[in-house]
Design a protein around this motif. Sequence first.
Motif, PDB file in Angstrom:
ATOM      1  N   LEU A 167     -21.984  12.890 -16.756  1.00  0.00           N
ATOM      2  CA  LEU A 167     -21.623  14.290 -18.179  1.00  0.00           C
ATOM      3  C   LEU A 167     -21.712  15.592 -18.384  1.00  0.00           C
ATOM      4  CD1 LEU A 167     -23.148  11.123 -20.109  1.00  0.00           C
ATOM      5  CD2 LEU A 167     -20.608  11.780 -20.584  1.00  0.00           C
ATOM      6  N   ILE A 168     -21.385  16.516 -18.347  1.00  0.00           N
ATOM      7  CA  ILE A 168     -21.484  17.803 -18.117  1.00  0.00           C
ATOM      8  C   ILE A 168     -21.305  18.567 -19.237  1.00  0.00           C
ATOM      9  CG2 ILE A 168     -19.882  17.862 -15.783  1.00  0.00           C
ATOM     10  CD1 ILE A 168     -17.567  18.830 -16.957  1.00  0.00           C
ATOM     11  N   GLY A 169     -21.164  17.759 -21.147  1.00  0.00           N
ATOM     12  CA  GLY A 169     -20.857  18.372 -22.109  1.00  0.00           C
ATOM     13  C   GLY A 169     -20.924  17.113 -23.403  1.00  0.00           C
ATOM     14  N   ARG A 170     -22.038  17.805 -24.192  1.00  0.00           N
ATOM     15  CA  ARG A 170     -22.311  16.978 -25.487  1.00  0.00           C
ATOM     16  C   ARG A 170     -22.122  17.102 -26.571  1.00  0.00           C
ATOM     17  NH1 ARG A 170     -27.902  13.888 -25.837  1.00  0.00           N
ATOM     18  NH2 ARG A 170     -28.054  13.388 -28.251  1.00  0.00           N
ATOM     19  N   ASP A 171     -21.105  17.190 -27.382  1.00  0.00           N
ATOM     20  CA  ASP A 171     -21.955  17.778 -28.582  1.00  0.00           C
ATOM     21  C   ASP A 171     -22.038  16.502 -30.075  1.00  0.00           C
ATOM     22  OD1 ASP A 171     -21.807  19.710 -30.958  1.00  0.00           O
ATOM     23  OD2 ASP A 171     -19.418  19.976 -30.710  1.00  0.00           O
ATOM     24  N   VAL A 172     -22.985  15.935 -29.798  1.00  0.00           N
ATOM     25  CA  VAL A 172     -23.231  14.998 -30.693  1.00  0.00           C
ATOM     26  C   VAL A 172     -24.418  14.764 -31.024  1.00  0.00           C
ATOM     27  CG1 VAL A 172     -22.835  13.042 -29.326  1.00  0.00           C
ATOM     28  CG2 VAL A 172     -21.979  12.359 -31.868  1.00  0.00           C
ATOM     29  N   GLU A 173     -25.646  14.373 -32.178  1.00  0.00           N
ATOM     30  CA  GLU A 173     -26.488  13.952 -32.372  1.00  0.00           C
ATOM     31  C   GLU A 173     -26.318  12.930 -33.160  1.00  0.00           C
ATOM     32  OE1 GLU A 173     -29.224  14.988 -30.379  1.00  0.00           O
ATOM     33  OE2 GLU A 173     -27.808  16.653 -29.730  1.00  0.00           O
ATOM     34  N   PRO A 174     -27.627  11.710 -33.228  1.00  0.00           N
ATOM     35  CA  PRO A 174     -28.187  10.675 -34.177  1.00  0.00           C
ATOM     36  C   PRO A 174     -27.853  11.418 -35.165  1.00  0.00           C
ATOM     37  CG  PRO A 174     -28.721  10.350 -32.208  1.00  0.00           C
ATOM     38  CD  PRO A 174     -28.521  11.907 -32.026  1.00  0.00           C
ATOM     39  N   GLY A 175     -26.859  10.614 -36.289  1.00  0.00           N
ATOM     40  CA  GLY A 175     -27.097  11.056 -37.911  1.00  0.00           C
ATOM     41  C   GLY A 175     -25.440  11.520 -38.184  1.00  0.00           C
ATOM     42  N   TRP A 176     -24.954  12.185 -37.224  1.00  0.00           N
ATOM     43  CA  TRP A 176     -23.753  12.028 -37.398  1.00  0.00           C
ATOM     44  C   TRP A 176     -22.534  11.314 -37.565  1.00  0.00           C
ATOM     45  CZ3 TRP A 176     -22.950  17.255 -33.199  1.00  0.00           C
ATOM     46  CH2 TRP A 176     -23.464  18.126 -33.923  1.00  0.00           C
ATOM     47  N   VAL A 177     -22.323  12.131 -38.959  1.00  0.00           N
ATOM     48  CA  VAL A 177     -21.090  11.354 -39.022  1.00  0.00           C
ATOM     49  C   VAL A 177     -19.911  12.294 -38.479  1.00  0.00           C
ATOM     50  CG1 VAL A 177     -19.738  10.720 -41.126  1.00  0.00           C
ATOM     51  CG2 VAL A 177     -21.812  11.033 -41.287  1.00  0.00           C
ATOM     52  N   VAL A 178     -18.881  11.420 -37.186  1.00  0.00           N
ATOM     53  CA  VAL A 178     -17.980  12.145 -36.927  1.00  0.00           C
ATOM     54  C   VAL A 178     -16.908  11.524 -37.163  1.00  0.00           C
ATOM     55  CG1 VAL A 178     -19.318  11.307 -34.829  1.00  0.00           C
ATOM     56  CG2 VAL A 178     -17.999   9.614 -35.453  1.00  0.00           C
ATOM     57  N   GLN A 179     -15.933  11.801 -36.966  1.00  0.00           N
ATOM     58  CA  GLN A 179     -14.142  11.476 -37.152  1.00  0.00           C
ATOM     59  C   GLN A 179     -13.214  10.684 -35.876  1.00  0.00           C
ATOM     60  OE1 GLN A 179     -12.992  11.022 -40.420  1.00  0.00           O
ATOM     61  NE2 GLN A 179     -15.220  11.638 -41.308  1.00  0.00           N
ATOM     62  N   PRO A 180     -12.214  10.350 -36.026  1.00  0.00           N
ATOM     63  CA  PRO A 180     -11.201  10.732 -35.298  1.00  0.00           C
ATOM     64  C   PRO A 180     -10.763  11.276 -34.179  1.00  0.00           C
ATOM     65  CG  PRO A 180     -10.605   8.083 -37.060  1.00  0.00           C
ATOM     66  CD  PRO A 180     -12.102   9.834 -36.879  1.00  0.00           C
ATOM     67  N   ASN A 181     -10.412  11.313 -33.057  1.00  0.00           N
ATOM     68  CA  ASN A 181     -10.569  12.594 -32.623  1.00  0.00           C
ATOM     69  C   ASN A 181     -11.179  13.915 -31.971  1.00  0.00           C
ATOM     70  OD1 ASN A 181      -8.047  11.472 -31.749  1.00  0.00           O
ATOM     71  ND2 ASN A 181      -6.891  11.647 -33.944  1.00  0.00           N
ATOM     72  N   GLN A 182     -12.369  13.936 -32.344  1.00  0.00           N
ATOM     73  CA  GLN A 182     -13.653  14.306 -32.872  1.00  0.00           C
ATOM     74  C   GLN A 182     -14.283  14.691 -31.526  1.00  0.00           C
ATOM     75  OE1 GLN A 182     -16.421  14.216 -35.283  1.00  0.00           O
ATOM     76  NE2 GLN A 182     -18.085  15.888 -34.553  1.00  0.00           N
ATOM     77  N   VAL A 183     -14.156  15.592 -30.133  1.00  0.00           N
ATOM     78  CA  VAL A 183     -14.435  15.558 -28.941  1.00  0.00           C
ATOM     79  C   VAL A 183     -15.885  15.244 -29.026  1.00  0.00           C
ATOM     80  CG1 VAL A 183     -14.529  17.062 -26.601  1.00  0.00           C
ATOM     81  CG2 VAL A 183     -12.965  16.037 -28.281  1.00  0.00           C
ATOM     82  N   LEU A 184     -17.246  13.893 -28.282  1.00  0.00           N
ATOM     83  CA  LEU A 184     -18.050  14.370 -28.640  1.00  0.00           C
ATOM     84  C   LEU A 184     -18.830  14.315 -27.372  1.00  0.00           C
ATOM     85  CD1 LEU A 184     -18.088  11.010 -30.747  1.00  0.00           C
ATOM     86  CD2 LEU A 184     -17.943  13.021 -31.494  1.00  0.00           C
ATOM     87  N   MET A 185     -18.112  14.187 -26.065  1.00  0.00           N
ATOM     88  CA  MET A 185     -18.112  14.323 -24.896  1.00  0.00           C
ATOM     89  C   MET A 185     -17.750  15.345 -24.096  1.00  0.00           C
ATOM     90  SD  MET A 185     -21.881  11.456 -24.480  1.00  0.00           S
ATOM     91  CE  MET A 185     -23.358  10.913 -25.085  1.00  0.00           C
ATOM     92  N   VAL A 186     -17.891  14.744 -22.726  1.00  0.00           N
ATOM     93  CA  VAL A 186     -16.713  15.364 -21.489  1.00  0.00           C
ATOM     94  C   VAL A 186     -17.887  15.073 -20.603  1.00  0.00           C
ATOM     95  CG1 VAL A 186     -15.700  17.184 -20.138  1.00  0.00           C
ATOM     96  CG2 VAL A 186     -16.515  18.148 -22.748  1.00  0.00           C
ATOM     97  N   LEU A 187     -16.203  14.810 -19.811  1.00  0.00           N
ATOM     98  CA  LEU A 187     -16.866  13.388 -18.467  1.00  0.00           C
ATOM     99  C   LEU A 187     -15.775  13.717 -17.190  1.00  0.00           C
ATOM    100  CD1 LEU A 187     -18.373  11.184 -17.049  1.00  0.00           C
ATOM    101  CD2 LEU A 187     -16.497  10.053 -18.163  1.00  0.00           C
ATOM    102  N   ALA A 188     -16.744  14.963 -16.568  1.00  0.00           N
ATOM    103  CA  ALA A 188     -16.282  14.341 -15.548  1.00  0.00           C
ATOM    104  C   ALA A 188     -15.832  12.991 -14.218  1.00  0.00           C
ATOM    105  CB  ALA A 188     -17.144  15.684 -14.668  1.00  0.00           C
ATOM    106  N   PRO A 189     -14.939  12.935 -13.571  1.00  0.00           N
ATOM    107  CA  PRO A 189     -14.556  11.809 -13.348  1.00  0.00           C
ATOM    108  C   PRO A 189     -15.148  12.249 -12.214  1.00  0.00           C
ATOM    109  CG  PRO A 189     -12.644  12.067 -14.456  1.00  0.00           C
ATOM    110  CD  PRO A 189     -13.248  14.080 -14.684  1.00  0.00           C
ATOM    111  N   ARG A 190     -15.178  10.660 -11.287  1.00  0.00           N
ATOM    112  CA  ARG A 190     -16.132  10.875 -10.148  1.00  0.00           C
ATOM    113  C   ARG A 190     -15.292  11.124  -9.404  1.00  0.00           C
ATOM    114  NH1 ARG A 190     -20.279   5.898  -8.877  1.00  0.00           N
ATOM    115  NH2 ARG A 190     -21.073   7.454 -10.688  1.00  0.00           N
TER     116      ARG A 190
END
Length: 445
Positions: free
Chosen positions: A267-290
Amino acid sequence: MPATEPPPTEPTPTLARTALAETAAPRLPIAVGPARLVAAPGWPRRLWGAKWRVLALLLLLAAAGYGASRQLLGPVVAVEAVRRGNLVQSVVASGRVETPHRVNIGAQVTGTVAAIPVRQGQQVEAGALLVVLEDSETRAGVEQAQGSLEQAEARLRQMTELTLPVAQENLRQAEANLLNAQQQFRRAESLRGGGFETQVQVDAVRKTLDVAEAQLRSARLQVASSSPGGTDFVVAETAQRQARAALQSARSRSDYTRIRAPVAGTLIGRDVEPGWVVQPNQVLMVLAPRGETQVIVQIDERNLGLVTVGQQAMASADAYPTERFVAELTYLNPGVDAQRASVEAKLRVPAPPAYLREDMTVSVDIAVAERAATLVLPVSAVHGAATAEPWVLRVEEGHARRRPIRIGLRGAQQVEVLEGLAEGDRVLPAAATVGDGGRLRVPRE
């Protein structure tokens, strides 16, 4: 005549001063003997002043001699010797570490973030739970869909376990009734021919026969409808499939509240915190595949003719400059970036070191040519090395002489000399202050 005395003369000023000095400070006698010498007072101070005057005179003479020798013989200049050695020409570029692709993790339903059980920079496996959304509504939907499916399955079981057996039993009873009605009708017809039955009695038996035939047809239709492939059975099966699909959809919506890692990676990126209201297609995290690691660099377009796919390179991270690892050039962008006058290149890292991280700045040296046992000279000794007419100052009998040369391969620190110099020739550094024709001295080795 009586002798006259000469007029008295005044003492000369010199004699007067001498007499005055003798009167003011009587001179001490100097006794010379075998044991000691007594000098007049004040002689140490006069001797000390004379010593410093002599020392200053010697320093002045030394400086004059040094300047004269420097003027006549020239300054001492460290020189570079032309020698034979191995030379590798490389193209240097810088870029960043990247994986072949990245995965943006987002939500598929609108919801409130209940928990985040992972942290940024953590390595996760495929299927690992990343984000949890509040799921009370989706769980209720699953329970409702589950009840509908159970109801549809009960209806289908009722068709096979109750409706069809009853219909089959009714069919057998209808067949028996029809057979009985047919026998009574034939007997009534026979008796009517002998005069024993009236037409009214025959018509009544005939009506009974018609009813038995209608009941038989109805029983057969009921059996056919309740049997697999029949209308009622197909309706019950369709209701079951619809209920099962609704349950699957409800479960999928419920699963959407559990956001999981699609592949193993970091996980190289994170843009979400507990309590947030999220919407479809909103980027919450970025994953660099192994998997495979690559370095993306920008190569100056002037070096485009030197690089080809498959060339080996040595790379080092700016954070660990003493650590080097192997990379291989695998891709050259067919287009040129007009803004930066560069070409994007990708290098594969077959064995990435443990310290290598995503987006880390990396410098690479791509080996494009190599010469063995060739004449080499430091780049610092060549004037105009990047021009079409490079030259050097060669040491010739205590003088610096300008000599044009022809350069071959160019390394980071050295260049290949093709013409103009021989092995063992000594040349001046380009930063030397001696010009063409100037005298110089070479320090002894």
